[in-house]
Scaffold this motif. Structure first.
Motif, PDB file in Angstrom:
ATOM      1  N   LEU A   1     -10.198  -8.479  -3.694  1.00  0.00           N
ATOM      2  CA  LEU A   1      -9.511  -7.351  -3.061  1.00  0.00           C
ATOM      3  C   LEU A   1     -10.497  -6.588  -2.197  1.00  0.00           C
ATOM      4  CD1 LEU A   1      -6.903  -5.007  -4.661  1.00  0.00           C
ATOM      5  CD2 LEU A   1      -8.793  -4.039  -3.338  1.00  0.00           C
ATOM      6  N   TYR A   2     -10.072  -6.256  -0.996  1.00  0.00           N
ATOM      7  CA  TYR A   2     -10.921  -5.573  -0.020  1.00  0.00           C
ATOM      8  C   TYR A   2     -10.256  -4.277   0.440  1.00  0.00           C
ATOM      9  CZ  TYR A   2     -12.707 -10.402   0.741  1.00  0.00           C
ATOM     10  OH  TYR A   2     -13.220 -11.675   0.605  1.00  0.00           O
ATOM     11  N   TRP A   3     -11.101  -3.303   0.760  1.00  0.00           N
ATOM     12  CA  TRP A   3     -10.665  -2.113   1.477  1.00  0.00           C
ATOM     13  C   TRP A   3     -11.422  -2.045   2.800  1.00  0.00           C
ATOM     14  CZ3 TRP A   3      -6.765   1.200   0.428  1.00  0.00           C
ATOM     15  CH2 TRP A   3      -6.265   1.257  -0.885  1.00  0.00           C
TER      16      TRP A   3
ATOM     17  N   ARG B   1     -10.602  -0.723  -9.592  1.00  0.00           N
ATOM     18  CA  ARG B   1      -9.557  -1.747  -9.695  1.00  0.00           C
ATOM     19  C   ARG B   1      -9.298  -1.967 -11.180  1.00  0.00           C
ATOM     20  NH1 ARG B   1      -9.366  -8.007  -7.450  1.00  0.00           N
ATOM     21  NH2 ARG B   1      -7.092  -8.186  -7.592  1.00  0.00           N
TER      22      ARG B   1
ATOM     23  N   SER C   1      -5.957  -8.768   0.043  1.00  0.00           N
ATOM     24  CA  SER C   1      -6.292  -9.580  -1.125  1.00  0.00           C
ATOM     25  C   SER C   1      -6.432 -11.037  -0.712  1.00  0.00           C
ATOM     26  CB  SER C   1      -5.246  -9.418  -2.238  1.00  0.00           C
ATOM     27  OG  SER C   1      -4.013 -10.036  -1.910  1.00  0.00           O
TER      28      SER C   1
ATOM     29  N   CYS D   1      -3.327   0.381  -3.713  1.00  0.00           N
ATOM     30  CA  CYS D   1      -3.116  -0.970  -3.197  1.00  0.00           C
ATOM     31  C   CYS D   1      -2.666  -1.896  -4.331  1.00  0.00           C
ATOM     32  CB  CYS D   1      -4.399  -1.512  -2.577  1.00  0.00           C
ATOM     33  SG  CYS D   1      -4.295  -3.257  -2.088  1.00  0.00           S
TER      34      CYS D   1
ATOM     35  N   TYR E   1      -6.273   3.145   6.480  1.00  0.00           N
ATOM     36  CA  TYR E   1      -7.004   2.458   5.426  1.00  0.00           C
ATOM     37  C   TYR E   1      -6.210   1.208   5.041  1.00  0.00           C
ATOM     38  CZ  TYR E   1     -10.104   6.382   5.278  1.00  0.00           C
ATOM     39  OH  TYR E   1     -11.029   7.330   5.630  1.00  0.00           O
TER      40      TYR E   1
ATOM     41  N   GLN F   1       0.838  -1.191   0.000  1.00  0.00           N
ATOM     42  CA  GLN F   1       0.000   0.000   0.000  1.00  0.00           C
ATOM     43  C   GLN F   1       0.875   1.243   0.000  1.00  0.00           C
ATOM     44  OE1 GLN F   1      -3.057  -1.683   3.253  1.00  0.00           O
ATOM     45  NE2 GLN F   1      -3.751   0.227   2.283  1.00  0.00           N
TER      46      GLN F   1
ATOM     47  N   CYS G   1      -5.859  -2.463   2.971  1.00  0.00           N
ATOM     48  CA  CYS G   1      -6.214  -3.227   1.788  1.00  0.00           C
ATOM     49  C   CYS G   1      -5.851  -4.688   2.036  1.00  0.00           C
ATOM     50  CB  CYS G   1      -5.462  -2.679   0.580  1.00  0.00           C
ATOM     51  SG  CYS G   1      -5.691  -3.612  -0.943  1.00  0.00           S
TER      52      CYS G   1
ATOM     53  N   SER H   1      -5.567  -1.414  -7.161  1.00  0.00           N
ATOM     54  CA  SER H   1      -6.781  -0.700  -6.792  1.00  0.00           C
ATOM     55  C   SER H   1      -6.434   0.658  -6.212  1.00  0.00           C
ATOM     56  CB  SER H   1      -7.580  -1.501  -5.763  1.00  0.00           C
ATOM     57  OG  SER H   1      -8.734  -0.800  -5.357  1.00  0.00           O
TER      58      SER H   1
END
Lengths: 118, 113
Positions: free
Chosen positions: A32-34, A69, A94, A23, A90, A6, A92, A75
């Protein structure tokens, strides 16, 4: 790279400015998540991408927040007109495709971007 | 709908004594369950995960957790705490066919000499 990357690691911005957080997931991970983690709090889900499917945006707190993304890999989370309450870390993450048969795969997290809005 | 409840926001133990961090979940379907640890100013690291193959799951650093479907619990334990175990611990649920990871509020573990 070997892990989720990141950037930047820290960002200080003035109230009202726009910011972009980046990310780079683990190669081959389709999910992929935030998340957002405010001081002393748990993790708040923001958005989830899975392959070419429409992202799950249900956690975005307002329309000032957006994410994309590109090419199924990198992303970017964008926060427009930042407010002081946006200050947080923040994160990120995966994950290998959590479809049928691999639903128990764990998510790998980056080190996060610490955003401070002054 | 999925949810996770970590029953203690803070737990304090003496070094060498057992650790118990409690987690209850709510899930409509067979869940995936995880425990993550976050040391100060560090990223999240996976401790262990429930894969439905065995109800007692062993993880890193001597931690283990037992999945109890009848109690909808996935408590994390360690026989003997070490000073380096001081950190924030998160219980996480992921439901089959629903890929969002839902985090508990976290439990802060303090270990005293």
């Amino acid at each position: 790279g070997a892990g989720v990357s990141q950037s930047p690691s820290n960002k200080v911005t003035e109230k009202g400015k726009d910011v972009e957080l980046r990310c780079d997931p683990i190669s081959g991970h389709t999910a992929l998540y935030w998340y957002r983690q405010s001081l002393g709090q748990g993790l708040e889900f923001l958005i989830y991408f899975q392959g070419n499917s429409a992202p799950d945006k249900s956690g975005l707190p307002s329309d000032r927040f957006s994410a994309e993304r590109t090419g199924g890999s990198v992303s970017t989370l964008t926060i427009q007109r930042t407010q002081q309450e946006d200050s947080a870390v923040y994160l990120c993450a995966s994950r290998q495709d959590p479809g049928q048969g691999v639903r128990n795969t764990e998510a790998f997290f980056g080190q996060g971007t610490r955003l401070t809005v002054v | 709908a999925q949810s996770v409840t970590q029953l203690d926001s803070h737990v304090s133990v003496s070094e060498g004594t057992p650790v118990l961090l409690r987690c209850n979940y709510s899930s409509s379907y067979s869940p995936s369950l995880f425990w993550y640890v976050q040391h100060p100013n560090k990223g999240l690291q996976l401790l262990l995960k429930y894969t439905s193959a065995a109800t007692l799951v062993k993880g890193i650093n001597g931690f283990e957790a037992e999945f109890k479907k009848s109690e909808t619990s996935f408590h994390l334990t360690k026989p003997s705490a070490h000073m380096s175990d001081a950190a924030e611990y998160f219980c996480v649920v992921s439901e089959k066919g629903y890929n969002k990871l839902i985090f508990g509020a976290g439990t802060r573990l303090a270990v005293h000499p």
